[in-house]
Design a protein around this motif. Structure first.
Motif, PDB file in Angstrom:
ATOM      1  N   SER A  45       1.694   2.903  -7.959  1.00  0.00           N
ATOM      2  CA  SER A  45       1.501   1.713  -7.116  1.00  0.00           C
ATOM      3  C   SER A  45       2.351   1.783  -5.851  1.00  0.00           C
ATOM      4  O   SER A  45       1.976   1.242  -4.809  1.00  0.00           O
ATOM      5  CB  SER A  45       1.792   0.428  -7.899  1.00  0.00           C
ATOM      6  OG  SER A  45       3.164   0.316  -8.178  1.00  0.00           O
ATOM      7  N   ARG A  50       3.042   2.594   0.272  1.00  0.00           N
ATOM      8  CA  ARG A  50       3.385   3.621   1.266  1.00  0.00           C
ATOM      9  C   ARG A  50       2.185   3.918   2.170  1.00  0.00           C
ATOM     10  O   ARG A  50       2.329   4.116   3.383  1.00  0.00           O
ATOM     11  CB  ARG A  50       3.838   4.907   0.553  1.00  0.00           C
ATOM     12  CG  ARG A  50       5.227   4.805  -0.052  1.00  0.00           C
ATOM     13  CD  ARG A  50       5.572   6.043  -0.868  1.00  0.00           C
ATOM     14  NE  ARG A  50       6.899   5.930  -1.438  1.00  0.00           N
ATOM     15  CZ  ARG A  50       8.011   6.384  -0.855  1.00  0.00           C
ATOM     16  NH1 ARG A  50       7.940   7.005   0.301  1.00  0.00           N
ATOM     17  NH2 ARG A  50       9.177   6.217  -1.427  1.00  0.00           N
ATOM     18  N   ARG A 126       1.117  -7.854  -0.591  1.00  0.00           N
ATOM     19  CA  ARG A 126       1.300  -7.755  -2.048  1.00  0.00           C
ATOM     20  C   ARG A 126       0.058  -8.254  -2.777  1.00  0.00           C
ATOM     21  O   ARG A 126      -0.422  -7.623  -3.701  1.00  0.00           O
ATOM     22  CB  ARG A 126       2.496  -8.588  -2.519  1.00  0.00           C
ATOM     23  CG  ARG A 126       3.826  -8.112  -2.086  1.00  0.00           C
ATOM     24  CD  ARG A 126       4.902  -8.475  -3.107  1.00  0.00           C
ATOM     25  NE  ARG A 126       4.816  -7.647  -4.277  1.00  0.00           N
ATOM     26  CZ  ARG A 126       5.232  -6.380  -4.335  1.00  0.00           C
ATOM     27  NH1 ARG A 126       5.775  -5.802  -3.295  1.00  0.00           N
ATOM     28  NH2 ARG A 126       5.099  -5.691  -5.438  1.00  0.00           N
ATOM     29  N   ARG A 147       7.263  -1.644  -9.298  1.00  0.00           N
ATOM     30  CA  ARG A 147       8.394  -2.579  -9.375  1.00  0.00           C
ATOM     31  C   ARG A 147       8.042  -3.862 -10.121  1.00  0.00           C
ATOM     32  O   ARG A 147       8.910  -4.556 -10.631  1.00  0.00           O
ATOM     33  CB  ARG A 147       8.876  -2.976  -7.963  1.00  0.00           C
ATOM     34  CG  ARG A 147       9.243  -1.826  -7.054  1.00  0.00           C
ATOM     35  CD  ARG A 147      10.464  -1.077  -7.570  1.00  0.00           C
ATOM     36  NE  ARG A 147      10.944  -0.065  -6.631  1.00  0.00           N
ATOM     37  CZ  ARG A 147      10.322   1.073  -6.374  1.00  0.00           C
ATOM     38  NH1 ARG A 147       9.192   1.379  -6.965  1.00  0.00           N
ATOM     39  NH2 ARG A 147      10.859   1.951  -5.535  1.00  0.00           N
ATOM     40  N   ASP A 148       6.746  -4.214 -10.096  1.00  0.00           N
ATOM     41  CA  ASP A 148       6.320  -5.504 -10.667  1.00  0.00           C
ATOM     42  C   ASP A 148       5.137  -5.328 -11.611  1.00  0.00           C
ATOM     43  O   ASP A 148       4.343  -6.236 -11.781  1.00  0.00           O
ATOM     44  CB  ASP A 148       5.920  -6.462  -9.535  1.00  0.00           C
ATOM     45  CG  ASP A 148       4.771  -5.908  -8.702  1.00  0.00           C
ATOM     46  OD1 ASP A 148       4.508  -4.693  -8.796  1.00  0.00           O
ATOM     47  OD2 ASP A 148       4.125  -6.689  -7.990  1.00  0.00           O
ATOM     48  N   ARG A 197      16.503   0.017  -0.247  1.00  0.00           N
ATOM     49  CA  ARG A 197      15.242  -0.365  -0.902  1.00  0.00           C
ATOM     50  C   ARG A 197      15.508  -1.182  -2.167  1.00  0.00           C
ATOM     51  O   ARG A 197      14.833  -2.174  -2.428  1.00  0.00           O
ATOM     52  CB  ARG A 197      14.413   0.876  -1.229  1.00  0.00           C
ATOM     53  CG  ARG A 197      13.735   1.389   0.020  1.00  0.00           C
ATOM     54  CD  ARG A 197      12.550   2.248  -0.287  1.00  0.00           C
ATOM     55  NE  ARG A 197      12.930   3.527  -0.856  1.00  0.00           N
ATOM     56  CZ  ARG A 197      12.242   4.133  -1.816  1.00  0.00           C
ATOM     57  NH1 ARG A 197      11.187   3.561  -2.344  1.00  0.00           N
ATOM     58  NH2 ARG A 197      12.614   5.316  -2.244  1.00  0.00           N
ATOM     59  N   ASP A 201      13.905  -4.768  -2.499  1.00  0.00           N
ATOM     60  CA  ASP A 201      12.929  -4.939  -3.586  1.00  0.00           C
ATOM     61  C   ASP A 201      13.399  -5.994  -4.590  1.00  0.00           C
ATOM     62  O   ASP A 201      12.584  -6.714  -5.174  1.00  0.00           O
ATOM     63  CB  ASP A 201      12.694  -3.611  -4.321  1.00  0.00           C
ATOM     64  CG  ASP A 201      12.081  -2.537  -3.422  1.00  0.00           C
ATOM     65  OD1 ASP A 201      11.591  -2.891  -2.337  1.00  0.00           O
ATOM     66  OD2 ASP A 201      12.117  -1.350  -3.795  1.00  0.00           O
ATOM     67  N   ARG A 204      13.433  -9.865  -2.566  1.00  0.00           N
ATOM     68  CA  ARG A 204      12.294 -10.486  -1.874  1.00  0.00           C
ATOM     69  C   ARG A 204      11.801 -11.683  -2.689  1.00  0.00           C
ATOM     70  O   ARG A 204      12.021 -11.744  -3.911  1.00  0.00           O
ATOM     71  CB  ARG A 204      11.172  -9.461  -1.657  1.00  0.00           C
ATOM     72  CG  ARG A 204      10.541  -9.022  -2.938  1.00  0.00           C
ATOM     73  CD  ARG A 204       9.403  -8.047  -2.710  1.00  0.00           C
ATOM     74  NE  ARG A 204       8.950  -7.569  -4.001  1.00  0.00           N
ATOM     75  CZ  ARG A 204       8.726  -6.308  -4.309  1.00  0.00           C
ATOM     76  NH1 ARG A 204       8.920  -5.355  -3.424  1.00  0.00           N
ATOM     77  NH2 ARG A 204       8.306  -5.977  -5.511  1.00  0.00           N
TER      78      ARG A 204
HETATM   79  O1   DC Z   1       7.745   3.846  -6.061  1.00  0.00           O
HETATM   80  P1   DC Z   1       8.099   4.092  -4.576  1.00  0.00           P
HETATM   81  O2   DC Z   1       9.548   4.361  -4.363  1.00  0.00           O
HETATM   82  O3   DC Z   1       7.228   5.133  -3.964  1.00  0.00           O
HETATM   83  O4   DC Z   1       7.753   2.701  -3.874  1.00  0.00           O
HETATM   84  C1   DC Z   1       7.913   2.512  -2.489  1.00  0.00           C
HETATM   85  C2   DC Z   1       8.205   1.061  -2.191  1.00  0.00           C
HETATM   86  O5   DC Z   1       7.042   0.270  -2.464  1.00  0.00           O
HETATM   87  C3   DC Z   1       9.330   0.425  -2.972  1.00  0.00           C
HETATM   88  O6   DC Z   1      10.571   0.561  -2.307  1.00  0.00           O
HETATM   89  C4   DC Z   1       8.927  -1.017  -3.076  1.00  0.00           C
HETATM   90  C5   DC Z   1       7.432  -0.993  -2.969  1.00  0.00           C
HETATM   91  N1   DC Z   1       6.765  -1.217  -4.249  1.00  0.00           N
HETATM   92  C6   DC Z   1       6.588  -2.520  -4.625  1.00  0.00           C
HETATM   93  O7   DC Z   1       7.035  -3.440  -3.947  1.00  0.00           O
HETATM   94  N2   DC Z   1       5.899  -2.811  -5.757  1.00  0.00           N
HETATM   95  C7   DC Z   1       5.409  -1.836  -6.526  1.00  0.00           C
HETATM   96  N3   DC Z   1       4.719  -2.128  -7.619  1.00  0.00           N
HETATM   97  C8   DC Z   1       5.606  -0.488  -6.162  1.00  0.00           C
HETATM   98  C9   DC Z   1       6.322  -0.208  -5.018  1.00  0.00           C
END
Ligand code: DC
Length: 247
Positions: A45, A50, A126, A147-148, A197, A201, A204
């Protein structure tokens, strides 16, 4: 429910596996290994956020412009972004495409890493990504990392893992990975990016990075990849056995 069989010959029930955690904790490495082992689909995700960030960069849009943009305008912009996943025939792993072009390499650039957290904090972005992610999981048999995922995308996931590792271990891993892919970065740059990050993250307002109440913590600071895979497969064996008994 349909039953599928995994490469080891064990019959599996398709389930949803949600893997969340801080940046550079090895989520995608474990997620890919699990998807391969179980014959499940893997969706990164983070790669979607990205890819969206890459699109804005290509359009010359600045983060401040996006943050100030009225929602209907942002929605129109999002309508022009088509994200899909295609299987790399050599690796067998799914890779992200942006408007029909494979973007897997470009999205790993540190310029994208520096912008992606604030971009992904914008609610309209989002919502659009979460809807897409939910649609991928409709048939189950999926491993998704982010992340979520366990809190917002798949709150009903059968297995939720929350991965963590010591900061210096994470920075070293990401540094090695970027170097291997040919990106010239310093450990300091990687460390700064990870800290920023994590902060954005976690703080927010829209679906911040949180451990779901029913997630199982996996601290992999001292575990190799096989040990992490075994840890997850043991949990999955138990879940599969319970689902088979229940059905
Ligand atoms: O997994 P990654 O490091 O490639 O993710 C890049 C950014 O995307 C991360 O810093 C926050 C965002 N992200 C998010 O907000 N929710 C997700 N489910 C996945 C990533």
């Amino acid at each position: 429910m349909n039953q599928i069989s995994d490469p080891s010959g064990v019959t599996n029930v398709p389930i949803v596996i949600a893997i969340d955690g801080f940046s550079s904790c090895g989520k995608s490495t474990l997620a890919k290994a699990l998807a391969k082992k179980l014959g499940f689909r893997y969706i990164d995700s983070g790669a979607m956020y990205r890819a969206v960030t890459l699109y804005f960069l290509q359009q010359g849009l600045k983060i401040e412009q996006l943050q100030r943009m009225p929602e209907d305008e942002l929605e129109k912009l999002l309508d022009r972004i088509h994200i899909t996943f295609e299987i790399n025939e050599l690796s067998g792993i799914s890779e992200v495409t942006l408007n029909g072009v494979n973007a897997e390499k470009q999205i790993r650039d540190l310029r994208i890493s520096d912008l992606v957290s604030p971009v992904s904090a914008i609610p309209a972005i989002r919502h659009r990504m979460v809807d897409l992610q939910k649609s991928y999981g409709a048939k189950k048999g999926i491993v998704m990392d982010g992340r979520d995922i366990g809190t917002t995308v798949f709150p009903q996931a059968e297995l939720k893992l929350f991965m963590t590792a010591r900061k210096e271990v994470r920075a070293k891993r990401r540094f090695d990975e970027l170097n291997e892919k040919g990106f010239m970065v310093t450990v300091d740059e990687v460390q700064r990016n990870i800290s920023e990050r994590d902060h954005t993250d976690t703080n927010r307002s829209e679906s911040p990075l949180r451990q779901a109440e029913d997630a199982i913590i996996l601290d992999n600071s001292n575990l190799n990849q096989q040990e992490q895979l075994d840890f997850a497969l043991n949990l999955i064996d138990r879940i599969m056995a319970e689902s088979t008994h229940a059905s």
